[in-house]
Design a protein around this motif. Structure first.
Motif, short mmCIF file in Angstrom:
data_model
loop_
_atom_site.label_atom_id
_atom_site.label_comp_id
_atom_site.label_asym_id
_atom_site.label_seq_id
_atom_site.Cartn_x
_atom_site.Cartn_y
_atom_site.Cartn_z
N GLY A 20 75.20 43.20 57.78
CA GLY A 20 74.78 41.82 57.56
C GLY A 20 73.27 41.68 57.48
N ASP A 21 72.55 42.45 58.30
CA ASP A 21 71.09 42.40 58.28
C ASP A 21 70.56 42.93 56.94
OD1 ASP A 21 68.52 41.95 59.48
OD2 ASP A 21 68.35 44.11 59.78
N LEU A 22 71.13 44.06 56.46
CA LEU A 22 70.73 44.58 55.16
C LEU A 22 71.08 43.60 54.05
CD1 LEU A 22 69.70 46.80 53.27
CD2 LEU A 22 71.99 47.84 53.37
N GLY A 23 72.27 42.99 54.13
CA GLY A 23 72.67 42.02 53.11
C GLY A 23 71.72 40.85 53.04
N ALA A 24 71.27 40.35 54.20
CA ALA A 24 70.33 39.23 54.23
C ALA A 24 69.00 39.62 53.59
CB ALA A 24 70.12 38.76 55.66
N ALA A 25 68.54 40.84 53.91
CA ALA A 25 67.28 41.31 53.31
C ALA A 25 67.41 41.44 51.79
CB ALA A 25 66.89 42.65 53.94
N LEU A 26 68.56 41.95 51.33
CA LEU A 26 68.77 42.11 49.90
C LEU A 26 68.90 40.77 49.19
CD1 LEU A 26 71.20 45.17 49.87
CD2 LEU A 26 68.80 45.13 49.16
N ARG A 27 69.53 39.79 49.85
CA ARG A 27 69.61 38.46 49.24
C ARG A 27 68.21 37.86 49.08
NH1 ARG A 27 74.41 38.54 51.91
NH2 ARG A 27 73.57 37.79 53.88
N ASP A 28 67.34 38.12 50.06
CA ASP A 28 65.96 37.66 49.95
C ASP A 28 65.27 38.34 48.77
OD1 ASP A 28 63.71 36.15 50.87
OD2 ASP A 28 62.89 37.98 51.75
N LEU A 29 65.55 39.64 48.59
CA LEU A 29 64.98 40.39 47.46
C LEU A 29 65.49 39.84 46.14
CD1 LEU A 29 63.34 42.81 46.36
CD2 LEU A 29 65.42 44.19 46.64
N VAL A 30 66.80 39.59 46.06
CA VAL A 30 67.38 39.06 44.82
C VAL A 30 66.79 37.69 44.50
CG1 VAL A 30 69.50 38.20 43.76
CG2 VAL A 30 69.53 40.36 45.01
N ASP A 31 66.64 36.84 45.52
CA ASP A 31 66.05 35.52 45.30
C ASP A 31 64.62 35.65 44.78
OD1 ASP A 31 66.14 32.48 45.77
OD2 ASP A 31 64.36 33.08 46.92
N ALA A 32 63.87 36.58 45.39
CA ALA A 32 62.49 36.79 44.93
C ALA A 32 62.48 37.32 43.50
CB ALA A 32 61.78 37.77 45.87
N ALA A 33 63.45 38.20 43.18
CA ALA A 33 63.48 38.80 41.85
C ALA A 33 63.76 37.78 40.76
CB ALA A 33 64.52 39.92 41.80
N VAL A 34 64.63 36.81 41.04
CA VAL A 34 64.96 35.84 39.99
C VAL A 34 63.95 34.69 39.92
CG1 VAL A 34 67.42 36.37 40.12
CG2 VAL A 34 66.52 34.49 41.50
N ARG A 35 63.00 34.67 40.86
CA ARG A 35 61.97 33.63 40.83
C ARG A 35 60.60 34.16 40.41
NH1 ARG A 35 62.42 29.09 45.12
NH2 ARG A 35 64.63 29.00 45.66
N THR A 36 60.41 35.47 40.48
CA THR A 36 59.06 36.02 40.36
C THR A 36 58.43 35.85 38.98
OG1 THR A 36 57.71 37.96 40.88
CG2 THR A 36 59.77 38.35 39.70
N GLU A 37 57.12 35.71 38.99
CA GLU A 37 56.31 35.73 37.77
C GLU A 37 55.10 36.63 37.98
OE1 GLU A 37 57.08 34.45 34.94
OE2 GLU A 37 58.79 33.19 35.50
N VAL A 38 55.28 37.69 38.80
CA VAL A 38 54.16 38.60 39.08
C VAL A 38 53.81 39.39 37.82
CG1 VAL A 38 54.75 38.79 41.53
CG2 VAL A 38 55.68 40.44 39.89
N PRO A 39 52.62 40.01 37.77
CA PRO A 39 52.20 40.77 36.58
C PRO A 39 53.15 41.94 36.29
CG PRO A 39 50.32 40.33 37.99
CD PRO A 39 51.54 39.91 38.77
#
Length: 227
Positions: A20-39
Motif C-alpha cells: 500500500g505504501d508503494l502504491g501510494a508513492a506510485l499514484r503520486d508519481l502518476v499524478d505528477a507525470a500526467v500534470r508535468t510541464e518540466v523541460p
C-alpha cells in the motif's frame, strides 16, 4: 519459477502495508507525470530513473496468471484491483465496504489520472466504479458471479476533485443469476444522480470455474456458484 509458500495472516498484513505504501508513492508519481510541464531534459532523466526502479521491482515477480501473495481470491479481495487496490497505481483507490444484506458503498475522489473531457471523469472510469460496487453488493450477499451485462445511464457530468459516493443494492436472484442496481452522486449533493447502473451477474458452475481459472496458481472461489 518455484512455487511460493502462502503467507501467514501476520506476514500478509505486513506485506499489505508495504504494498500500500508503494502504491501510494506510485499514484503520486502518476499524478505528477500526467500534470508535468518540466523541460525535455528533465523528462528524459526521470524516464531513465523510473526504468531503473522498474528493473529492481522485476527482480522477483510473478507471472501473468499468478495471484498476488497479498490477495484472497476465495473472497474476491484483490490488492491490485484497478478500482480499489492499494497497490495499484492506476486505482483511485476507492474506499469500499459492504453488508451481508447485499449493499455496497464506495467513496472516491478522482484526479487528472482518470480525466476524459477536460475537467471531467472519463465515462469508462465511471462505468468501472459502478460495476465494482454492483459486484461487491452481489458478493457480500453470498452470490458469486461475473458481470454478464452492465447498463450505465449517465445523468450529469462527473467532475474531477469532487468527493463521490457510489452505492449499490442487491436486486433479484434466480439460480446462478443475480441482478443489482447502483447510483453515483457527489457526497455534498446526494439528491442529484450523476450516473446509475443495472448489472446482471452469473455465477460460474464449479466445473466451468475450474476451466476459466485453470491457469491460476491458487484456488479461486469468489466467482463460483455455491450451489
Amino acid at each position: 519459477m518455484a512455487e511460493r509458500p502462502e503467507l501467514s495472516a501476520e506476514q500478509r498484513a505486513v506485506r499489505r502495508d508495504a504494498v500500500g505504501d508503494l502504491g501510494a508513492a506510485l499514484r503520486d508519481l502518476v499524478d505528477a507525470a500526467v500534470r508535468t510541464e518540466v523541460p525535455l531534459e528533465e523528462l528524459a532523466d526521470v524516464a531513465g530513473a523510473v526504468r531503473e526502479l522498474a528493473g529492481r521491482l522485476r527482480a522477483d515477480g510473478r507471472g501473468l496468471h499468478d495471484i498476488a501473495s497479498v490477495d484472497d481470491p476465495e473472497i474476491g479481495e484483490r490488492w491490485y484491483s484497478p478500482v480499489y487496490g492499494p497497490g495499484n497505481p492506476v486505482a483511485p483507490p476507492m474506499h469500499a465496504s459492504s453488508t451481508p444484506e447485499g449493499r455496497a458503498t464506495g467513496r472516491v475522489t478522482l484526479g487528472k489520472t482518470h480525466e476524459g473531457p477536460p475537467g471531467l471523469v472519463h465515462g469508462g472510469v465511471v462505468a468501472t466504479m459502478l460495476d465494482h460496487v454492483l459486484a461487491r453488493a452481489v458478493r457480500a450477499a453470498g452470490r458469486g458471479g461475473l458481470t454478464a451485462t452492465l447498463t450505465v445511464t449517465y445523468r450529469r457530468p462527473v467532475h474531477l476533485g469532487v468527493p463521490l459516493l457510489a452505492t449499490a443494492q442487491l436486486g433479484t436472484t434466480e439460480g446462478r443469476r443475480t441482478t443489482a442496481t447502483a447510483r453515483l452522486v457527489a457526497e455534498d449533493d446526494p439528491d442529484t444522480t450523476l450516473a446509475e447502473a443495472e448489472g446482471l451477474f452469473v455465477a460460474l458452475r464449479p466445473e466451468r470455474a475450474a476451466d476459466v481459472f485453470a491457469a491460476m496458481d491458487r484456488q479461486v472461489g469468489a466467482w463460483t456458484s455455491r450451489s
